[in-house]
Write a protein that holds these residues in place. Sequence first.
Motif, PDB file in Angstrom:
ATOM      1  N   MET A   1       0.843  -1.196   0.000  1.00 16.59           N
ATOM      2  CA  MET A   1       0.000   0.000   0.000  1.00 16.59           C
ATOM      3  C   MET A   1       0.878   1.246   0.000  1.00 16.59           C
ATOM      4  N   ILE A   2       0.605   2.169  -0.900  1.00 15.59           N
ATOM      5  CA  ILE A   2       1.386   3.395  -0.997  1.00 15.59           C
ATOM      6  C   ILE A   2       0.522   4.595  -0.607  1.00 15.59           C
ATOM      7  N   GLU A   3       1.077   5.450   0.283  1.00 15.43           N
ATOM      8  CA  GLU A   3       0.407   6.671   0.714  1.00 15.43           C
ATOM      9  C   GLU A   3       1.269   7.876   0.369  1.00 15.43           C
ATOM     10  N   THR A   4       0.632   8.993   0.116  1.00 20.50           N
ATOM     11  CA  THR A   4       1.371  10.195  -0.260  1.00 20.50           C
ATOM     12  C   THR A   4       1.052  11.336   0.704  1.00 20.50           C
ATOM     13  N   TYR A   5       2.123  11.988   1.157  1.00 17.12           N
ATOM     14  CA  TYR A   5       1.990  13.117   2.082  1.00 17.12           C
ATOM     15  C   TYR A   5       2.898  14.260   1.618  1.00 17.12           C
ATOM     16  N   ASP A   6       2.733  15.411   2.275  1.00 21.91           N
ATOM     17  CA  ASP A   6       3.657  16.526   2.040  1.00 21.91           C
ATOM     18  C   ASP A   6       4.896  16.399   2.925  1.00 21.91           C
TER      19      ASP A   6
ATOM     20  N   ALA B   1       3.136  -2.972   6.016  1.00 20.93           N
ATOM     21  CA  ALA B   1       2.681  -3.142   4.633  1.00 20.93           C
ATOM     22  C   ALA B   1       2.509  -1.811   3.909  1.00 20.93           C
ATOM     23  N   VAL B   2       2.829  -0.726   4.603  1.00 22.63           N
ATOM     24  CA  VAL B   2       2.616   0.610   4.040  1.00 22.63           C
ATOM     25  C   VAL B   2       3.944   1.253   3.648  1.00 22.63           C
ATOM     26  N   THR B   3       3.964   1.901   2.494  1.00 18.50           N
ATOM     27  CA  THR B   3       5.078   2.753   2.101  1.00 18.50           C
ATOM     28  C   THR B   3       4.529   4.165   1.946  1.00 18.50           C
ATOM     29  N   ALA B   4       5.055   5.079   2.767  1.00 19.20           N
ATOM     30  CA  ALA B   4       4.616   6.474   2.721  1.00 19.20           C
ATOM     31  C   ALA B   4       5.642   7.296   1.963  1.00 19.20           C
ATOM     32  N   ASN B   5       5.178   8.104   1.029  1.00 19.24           N
ATOM     33  CA  ASN B   5       6.048   8.971   0.232  1.00 19.24           C
ATOM     34  C   ASN B   5       5.793  10.432   0.581  1.00 19.24           C
ATOM     35  N   ALA B   6       6.875  11.222   0.604  1.00 16.06           N
ATOM     36  CA  ALA B   6       6.740  12.665   0.843  1.00 16.06           C
ATOM     37  C   ALA B   6       8.020  13.361   0.404  1.00 16.06           C
TER      38      ALA B   6
END
Length: 391
Positions: free
Chosen positions: A1-6, A148-153
Amino acid sequence: MIETYDAIVLGAGAAGLFCAATAGQRGRRVLLLDHAPEPGRKILISGGGRCNFTNLHTAPERYLSSNAHFAKSALSRYTAADFLALVEAHGIAWHEKTLGQLFCDGSARQIVAMLLDECAKATVTLRCGVAVDAVEHADGLYRVRHGAVTANAPALVVATGGASIPKMGATGFAYDLARQFGLKVVQPLPALVPLTLPGEEALFRELSGVSTEIVARCGKAAFREAALFTHRGLSGPSILQVSSYWKRGDTITAQFLPDRPEGWLKAIKRERPRVSFRKALGEGLPERLAEALSERLGLDGEIGGLSDKALANAEARLARWPFVPDGSEGFAKAEVTAGGIDTTALSSKTMEARKVPGLYAIGEAVDVTGWLGGYNFQWAWASARAAGLAI
């Protein structure tokens, strides 16, 4: 699962919570991660559970760093008065204890609740009990993998603190991450920490639990507060303060009875010659300490029977009683960590790494260490604010 943040903030302590709230309230989408099961764990135990959240006398010269000027910018732009205004806006009652130290009247939980409320206003995504598996940087984005999460920022804030109090979850994560991105680390050392004494000072171990006000000195540093004798050595506010300036081999001197004028023992001799030397000391010191010092000085009996020279020598020793610690009680008992991420690699205005765009370091993770008494919390707030406004 990929999440996107600032922005992704690592560490939900004082600095991380405040940075996330600051950035979030500017419209930034912020993810705040911590491996501990709840946020603000060190806040909760601070100040005897009442949180010494700032100090009215905050000034750059009350901080230690390899770069003495680094803290000036952030501290000048977010002051103790600024944080106090936030505390009062949340209806938290407070009091000044001593030396400008501000505490909650109630509980440290009020400060954590305040910070969480500020994060909630900003819709910060907070996840606790989460282990970071990997941090990578490519194509202008930081990728933080947790479970299971990859967070991008595009921005990553290191707010995971120092190495002090490992039982509260402290690790060297900040330093490992800094090195991963090519930042130097100033040797982390225990600070604001009790000091241990070698075997030849065993007499003083018998005084465990005895406390008295002294002026503790190490080099040019001097602090007048209580000292506490322990079964291992020396503690208490004056010793914790001076410990940040102490290096192995240094002598720490204790000025006992700091309010006594020069010649005070000779004055007692003239006025009350039948008083015992031990009792003369005991009029200003705890009885057990007066007895131990008398034994060390080799003086006993009526003060009238002692020479003026012996009394002058005793005064001189009591004014600069030497202790040569053989170590400290280490990170387990240290309130904070001296050293940390080298400030020469960071912008003093934004806390961003100069050569690694989007990477920020704040709070205790950085090579800035304050005095005892709320100074380190104020650095957490000020550095967090600087980064939060820059993201």
